[in-house]
Write a protein that holds these residues in place. Structure first.
Motif, mmCIF file in Angstrom:
data_model
loop_
_atom_site.group_PDB
_atom_site.id
_atom_site.type_symbol
_atom_site.label_atom_id
_atom_site.label_comp_id
_atom_site.label_asym_id
_atom_site.label_seq_id
_atom_site.Cartn_x
_atom_site.Cartn_y
_atom_site.Cartn_z
ATOM 1 N N ILE A 155 44.284 41.570 30.359
ATOM 2 C CA ILE A 155 43.992 42.638 29.406
ATOM 3 C C ILE A 155 44.237 42.126 27.990
ATOM 4 N N VAL A 156 43.195 42.203 27.161
ATOM 5 C CA VAL A 156 43.270 41.699 25.785
ATOM 6 C C VAL A 156 43.763 42.785 24.839
ATOM 7 N N THR A 157 43.176 43.966 24.953
ATOM 8 C CA THR A 157 43.626 45.110 24.146
ATOM 9 C C THR A 157 43.743 46.321 25.061
ATOM 10 N N GLY A 158 44.608 47.270 24.677
ATOM 11 C CA GLY A 158 44.778 48.472 25.474
ATOM 12 C C GLY A 158 45.490 48.177 26.782
ATOM 13 N N ARG A 159 45.043 48.804 27.837
ATOM 14 C CA ARG A 159 45.657 48.651 29.150
ATOM 15 C C ARG A 159 44.569 48.646 30.205
ATOM 16 N N CYS A 160 44.989 48.424 31.471
ATOM 17 C CA CYS A 160 44.034 48.439 32.576
ATOM 18 C C CYS A 160 43.879 49.879 33.079
ATOM 19 N N LEU A 161 43.108 50.037 34.122
ATOM 20 C CA LEU A 161 42.774 51.356 34.642
ATOM 21 C C LEU A 161 44.009 52.050 35.205
ATOM 22 N N ALA A 162 44.136 53.333 34.881
ATOM 23 C CA ALA A 162 45.272 54.107 35.388
ATOM 24 C C ALA A 162 44.831 55.416 36.017
ATOM 25 N N ALA A 163 43.614 55.870 35.750
ATOM 26 C CA ALA A 163 43.178 57.163 36.277
ATOM 27 C C ALA A 163 41.659 57.190 36.337
ATOM 28 N N ALA A 164 41.138 58.242 36.971
ATOM 29 C CA ALA A 164 39.693 58.429 37.027
ATOM 30 C C ALA A 164 39.163 58.717 35.625
ATOM 31 N N GLY A 165 37.899 58.332 35.417
ATOM 32 C CA GLY A 165 37.277 58.571 34.122
ATOM 33 C C GLY A 165 37.583 57.504 33.099
ATOM 34 N N GLU A 166 38.159 56.362 33.522
ATOM 35 C CA GLU A 166 38.473 55.273 32.599
ATOM 36 C C GLU A 166 37.694 54.030 33.002
ATOM 37 N N VAL A 167 37.431 53.199 31.985
ATOM 38 C CA VAL A 167 36.778 51.912 32.210
ATOM 39 C C VAL A 167 37.479 50.859 31.361
ATOM 40 N N VAL A 168 37.324 49.605 31.764
ATOM 41 C CA VAL A 168 37.722 48.476 30.923
ATOM 42 C C VAL A 168 36.481 47.634 30.707
ATOM 43 N N VAL A 169 36.316 47.157 29.474
ATOM 44 C CA VAL A 169 35.109 46.454 29.050
ATOM 45 C C VAL A 169 35.484 45.031 28.671
ATOM 46 N N GLY A 170 34.590 44.077 28.937
ATOM 47 C CA GLY A 170 34.829 42.691 28.565
ATOM 48 C C GLY A 170 34.976 42.539 27.071
ATOM 49 N N GLU A 171 35.795 41.558 26.666
ATOM 50 C CA GLU A 171 36.087 41.420 25.236
ATOM 51 C C GLU A 171 34.840 41.044 24.436
ATOM 52 N N ARG A 172 33.955 40.207 24.983
ATOM 53 C CA ARG A 172 32.746 39.857 24.238
ATOM 54 C C ARG A 172 31.802 41.046 24.145
ATOM 55 N N THR A 173 31.691 41.797 25.237
ATOM 56 C CA THR A 173 30.841 42.990 25.211
ATOM 57 C C THR A 173 31.384 44.013 24.213
ATOM 58 N N ALA A 174 32.712 44.177 24.194
ATOM 59 C CA ALA A 174 33.319 45.125 23.259
ATOM 60 C C ALA A 174 33.068 44.707 21.818
ATOM 61 N N ALA A 175 33.166 43.407 21.547
ATOM 62 C CA ALA A 175 32.924 42.936 20.183
ATOM 63 C C ALA A 175 31.454 43.116 19.806
ATOM 64 N N ARG A 176 30.550 42.852 20.744
ATOM 65 C CA ARG A 176 29.118 42.959 20.457
ATOM 66 C C ARG A 176 28.700 44.408 20.253
ATOM 67 N N LEU A 177 29.297 45.337 21.013
ATOM 68 C CA LEU A 177 28.912 46.748 20.943
ATOM 69 C C LEU A 177 29.889 47.567 20.102
ATOM 70 N N HIS A 178 30.853 46.895 19.476
ATOM 71 C CA HIS A 178 31.819 47.547 18.583
ATOM 72 C C HIS A 178 32.603 48.632 19.316
ATOM 73 N N LEU A 179 33.132 48.281 20.480
ATOM 74 C CA LEU A 179 33.945 49.203 21.269
ATOM 75 C C LEU A 179 35.399 48.784 21.208
ATOM 76 N N ALA A 180 36.293 49.737 21.310
ATOM 77 C CA ALA A 180 37.728 49.454 21.268
ATOM 78 C C ALA A 180 38.428 50.398 22.239
#
Length: 1012
Positions: free
Chosen positions: A124-149
């Motif tokens: 995990i680079v930023t934030g945390r991993c999955l803990a409940a339903a309705g959550e996702v984790v996104v790849g760091e390159r994809t997050a940077a390309r799509l401006h997600l945090a």
């Protein structure tokens, strides 16, 4: 009668102990072979499992299910889990489907994935991993390309791909689901066994390793979606595949296939475990064939020494046997008194050999195979012991047969006649014929060690030893006559001793065979070690080889060149797809760095690496480079037909390693057009890989004319190709189209009555045509290129072998081959070869350029893998057999000298009475057997090399299929001569120590007078 035999044993306990020890050797050899094979089985299986790929230790069950929209069926998780519930296997469940909502391009969908236990395998680079339903984790390159945090809200919707062949895109098919980005991740080991063979991280549309969107099982269950791909990976845990469980695992897999077939096509099973099991079986089979090759000559030598010992032992009892015969004893009494003493000794030695052989193997295993859990004592190892003991008894009976059937007069003779009759000659001819038959079978079966061919090395050594013993007799007689004429009495008497005494001839045979067995074993070990070393150096290609995660060929080249701008130690390497039947495997290398990164061997031929690199990299035209990300293409179209649409696109490859993009401009219509589209990978510039025209794959009568007026970028404004550049057809090449000059550009004519199922390509001629290659064989005019399409080639050199591919392969320059390809696509088996000058932080340098190292292999690693396979481990049994053969030879030498000493002293005393000088007598007494040892040593070495030349090529060296290699067939210049010299010196020391007279003066002539 039994008490009499026991009294005889006590009276001649030295002789009994000798026979017992010889029987121990024979039985120990028969016991050691299966005992060592058990240890080799365990070691080979453990080594092969440890070096197996993840796919070879796992199996996968897959299905496409629609449980949400088609409820009421059987749950795949239950069915699949029960299907692959194998002992020792751990299961990982996964489910995925495409979803849209965060990618701006409608032709791109996110890979929404639930994989059981994924958080433990993500960093995990930023934030945390999955803990409940309705959550996702996104790849760091994809997050940077799509401006997600972390903490952002996104919406994903299930989608399916449209059926439009000209411009496929994803269509939403479900309710939008709001989700929260819990964090961003990085995958530390994308090729690890946990991820299976699902290619989660294969290159995506940006040319970078893919990054699925991970979510929880509850999210997948509750989200509105259509068909999803579900799978269960079952991975073998430690200790699951062992020597004792291989057959059970194979049965379980066979049962799994049967159960899977009953479920029909809905569920598919895939596994590479059978390939691993086949490799294990092959390695074990080769060891089972190789070990008896080492045991056979040792057994035959043991029987020969038992024959000599029993013969000499009974020779001393001839007067005693004559008295028994003279008194009219019944035949069974005479036989029992003759063989009983030897039989009891052999039985006692055989029983001891059952234990001694296993203890000896246990010591060798503890030394050479540490960590192998092999039993010290096992009943399985005793299956050949009774047969070995029977052979020892048969040798003893054969040796005593003459004494049993001899008359009283013959038994009373002090000197018996030599065996020169037809029986001896027949036996020698039979041995020779068996050797010829075994060797012929070896050649006729292509080196298959089975049947009588298993005994080929032993029979050849024995046959050559028999021939040597027979040839030495006349030579020794000639040498004795010559020495006698020159007045060298000591040398003459020593030569006559070799020529006239049957014991000396048998001893010569024994010593030649013993030295031959040891020489053969050392030769086999030395050649096998050299073969493995050469295979490791050729098989790796470089001192160190790094496997990297999937990426495009241009990315690989750019990253390696950026990490090593001077070309001092690193080289990009990729494989080419297989071509037509008989086409040699091909390897694409960055030829400018071949001399600094590859391990270049003399076995490759006369061309050095620098010369090969220069020949593969002649001067070529510069590529067409588009300066910016806003691509502009000007065309004029004529002849477009509405019911036969033809798509138009350009393939671009980033010059800075950003990846590859296919920029589609839709379907062509008549008229002039200026197509403009943005491609992110071209931010630093892109090379034009090709212009692609794609009619419907089933369409016929395809006709179209397109004038390409210009290619460039509008931001910054720059022309990549236009005017005069386009008006010269020689600067372009095509597949499926005709190129001619037009007043305003390049005219591209499509005229295909039978259609263009693969479309038509137009490329800049920025690579040499034909493409220069270096190969080990004559080549046709074309080979399959990096994109699988035929490419014209021109051989610029001939090699004996090439790195990685062996004696059947072709080298091509990676950059030029990439320019010649139409796809600018993914590199096949991408690697980075590192030369000896690679710095300690080379991995950090490559990682900084975006490479993900998934494997790190050196020459020593491959050599170690080859060294734990069955054939390599079996070689140590050959060495053990060779050493024991030498010990047997030394024992036989000491035995013969000790038995002959009294008669030789008597003979010399008689000669002394007739005027033989003391010095000549001493020289005769001392040097007869050392001369025999020296002669045997020379003949034994020749025997070993001849036997190796005839049969050594058939001994297995590798437990896996390797490319054809220029392997050495002869040992190195040091090990075999050094071992031979040590063996001869050891035998010489035994001869000198045993042959030294025990008394200061020889017996009187009266004592030496022959008896009636």
């Amino acid at each position: 009668m039994t008490s009499l035999v026991l009294s005889m044993l006590r009276a001649r306990r030295g002789q009994a102990v000798t026979l017992a020890l010889l029987a121990l050797f024979a039985v120990a050899a028969a016991v050691a072979a299966p005992a060592y094979l058990q240890a080799v089985d365990r070691a080979a299986v453990a080594g092969l499992v440890a070096t197996a790929t993840p796919a070879e230790r796992s199996l996968t069950v897959r299905a496409a299910v629609n449980e949400q929209r088609e409820p009421g069926g059987v749950s795949f998780a239950d069915v699949g889990g029960a299907l692959v519930a194998l002992p020792g296997f751990t299961q990982v469940y996964a489910e995925e489907f495409p979803a849209i909502g965060i990618e701006p391009d409608p032709a791109v969908a996110s890979r929404l994935l639930f994989r059981q236990g994924a958080c433990a395998h993500l960093t995990i680079v930023t934030g945390r991993c999955l803990a409940a339903a309705g959550e996702v984790v996104v790849g760091e390159r994809t997050a940077a390309r799509l401006h997600l945090a972390a903490g952002d809200l996104i919406t994903l919707t299930f989608a399916y791909i449209s059926t439009d062949p000209t411009r496929p895109f994803y269509v939403a098919d479900g309710d939008a689901t709001p989700l929260t980005v819990a964090g961003t991740y990085r995958t530390p080991d994308p090729d690890g066994p946990y991820w299976g063979e699902h290619e989660y991280f294969r290159l995506d549309h940006t040319g970078q390793p893919g990054e699925p969107v991970f979510t929880a099982a509850e999210t997948v269950r509750t989200m509105s979606h259509g068909p999803s791909d579900v799978s269960i990976d079952a991975t073998a845990g430690p200790g699951t595949i062992t020597a004792s469980t291989v057959d059970a695992v194979r049965r379980d897999l066979a049962g799994l296939d049967t159960r899977g077939e009953r479920l029909g096509r809905a569920i598919t099973l895939s596994s590479a475990i059978p390939q691993l099991l086949d490799r294990i079986d092959r390695s074990r089979d080769l060891a089972r064939r190789s070990i008896p090759v080492g045991a056979a000559p040792l057994l035959l030598l043991a029987y020969a020494v038992i024959f000599i010992a029993a013969d000499y032992g009974t020779e001393g009892r001839r007067p005693e046997l004559a008295v028994v015969a003279l008194r009219g004893a019944r035949w069974w009494t005479r036989w029992w008194l003759t063989i009983g003493e030897s039989l009891v000794a052999l039985l006692a030695g055989g029983l001891a050999g059952c234990v001694a052989g296993q203890l000896l193997v246990a010591a060798v295993v503890a030394w050479r195979l540490p960590g192998v859990d092999a039993p010290v004592l096992s009943l399985d190892a005793l299956r050949w012991a009774p047969w070995a003991l029977l052979g020892a008894v048969a040798a003893m009976l054969l040796a005593q047969r003459r004494h049993l059937v001899s008359s009283v007069v013959d038994l009373m003779r002090r000197v018996r006649a030599q065996l020169t009759g037809w029986r001896l000659i027949t036996a020698e001819i039979v041995v020779g014929l068996l050797a010829v038959t075994a060797t012929a079978q070896l050649f006729l079966t292509g080196g298959t060690l089975s049947g009588v061919a298993l005994l080929a090395p032993a029979l050849v050594i024995i046959a050559l030893a028999v021939a040597a013993a027979r040839a030495v007799v006349p030579l020794a007689r000639l040498a004795g006559d010559r020495a006698l004429r020159r007045g060298r009495l000591g040398a003459a008497l020593a030569a006559f001793q070799l020529a006239r005494r049957p014991g000396a001839q048998r001893l010569l045979l024994l010593l030649v065979a013993a030295v031959g067995v040891l020489g053969y074993a050392v030769t086999a070990a030395d050649v096998a070690a050299r073969d493995r070393d050469l295979a490791a150096r050729i098989g790796t290609g470089a001192p160190r080889v790094l496997d990297v995660a999937p990426l495009t060929r241009s990315q690989l080249l750019h990253a390696v060149r950026a990490a090593d701008p001077d070309g001092a130690y690193a080289m990009a390497v990729a494989s080419l797809p297989a071509g037509g039947p008989g086409e040699a495997p091909k390897l694409a290398v960055d030829a400018t760095r071949l001399a600094t990164a590859a391990t270049w061997l003399d076995e490759y031929g006369d061309l050095d690496a620098g010369t090969v690199g220069r020949r593969l990299r002649p001067t070529a035209p510069q590529p067409v480079v588009i300066a910016g990300r806003d691509v502009s293409v000007d065309v004029t179209v004529k002849g477009a037909v509405a019911d036969k649409p033809i798509g138009f696109s350009v393939v671009l490859s980033s010059v800075s390693g950003r990846g590859t993009a296919t920029v589609g401009f839709g379907v062509l219509h008549d008229g002039p057009y200026t197509f403009q589209q943005r491609s992110a990978v071209c931010a630093d510039g892109c090379r034009l890989a090709g212009v692609h025209f794609t009619p419907d794959t089933t369409a016929t009568g395809v006709k179209l004319t397109v004038v390409l007026r210009g290619i460039g970028s509008i931001n910054p404004p720059a022309v990549a190709a236009g005017g005069a550049d386009l008006a010269e057809p020689a600067r372009w090449r095509s597949t499926g189209a005709t190129l001619t000059a037009a007043p305003d550009g390049l005219r591209i004519t499509l005229d295909a009555p039978d259609g263009l199922p693969h479309g038509a390509w137009v490329q800049a001629a920025d690579a040499p045509t034909p493409l220069p290659v270096v190969s080990t064989a004559a080549l046709p005019g074309t080979l399959a290129g990096l994109d699988g399409a035929p490419v014209e080639v021109h051989p610029v050199g001939r090699l004996t072998a090439v790195p990685r591919l062996g004696t059947h392969g072709t080298l091509v320059d990676l950059e030029y081959a990439d320019r010649a390809a139409t796809d600018a696509g993914e590199a096949r088996h991408p690697q980075v070869w590192l030369g000896p000058g690679a710095p300690p932080d080379v991995l950090d340098r490559l990682t900084a350029q975006g490479l993900i190292v998934t494997g790190d292999t050196g020459v020593a690693d491959l050599a170690a893998r080859l060294a734990v396979q069955g054939p390599a481990l079996a070689v140590w049994f050959h060495i053990l057999s060779g050493v024991l053969a030498l010990v047997l030879g030394a024992g036989g030498l000491a035995l013969v000298i000790a038995v002959d000493r009294r008669e030789r002293l008597a003979d010399l005393a008689a000669l002394r009475a007739q005027g033989l000088g003391r010095r000549a007598a001493a020289r005769t007494l001392l040097w007869t057997y050392p001369v025999l040892v020296a002669t045997s040593g020379v003949l034994g070495l020749a025997t070993a090399l001849i036997a190796w030349r005839l049969t050594g090529w058939a001994l297995p060296v590798f437990g896996e299929d390797l490319p054809a290699l220029p392997l050495p067939h002869w040992p190195g210049p040091l090990l075999v001569p050094a071992t031979w010299l040590l063996a001869v010196l050891s035998l010489m020391a035994v001869a000198l120590a045993t042959g030294r007279p025990r008394a200061a003066t020889p017996p009187t002539p009266a004592a030496a007078a022959p008896r009636a």
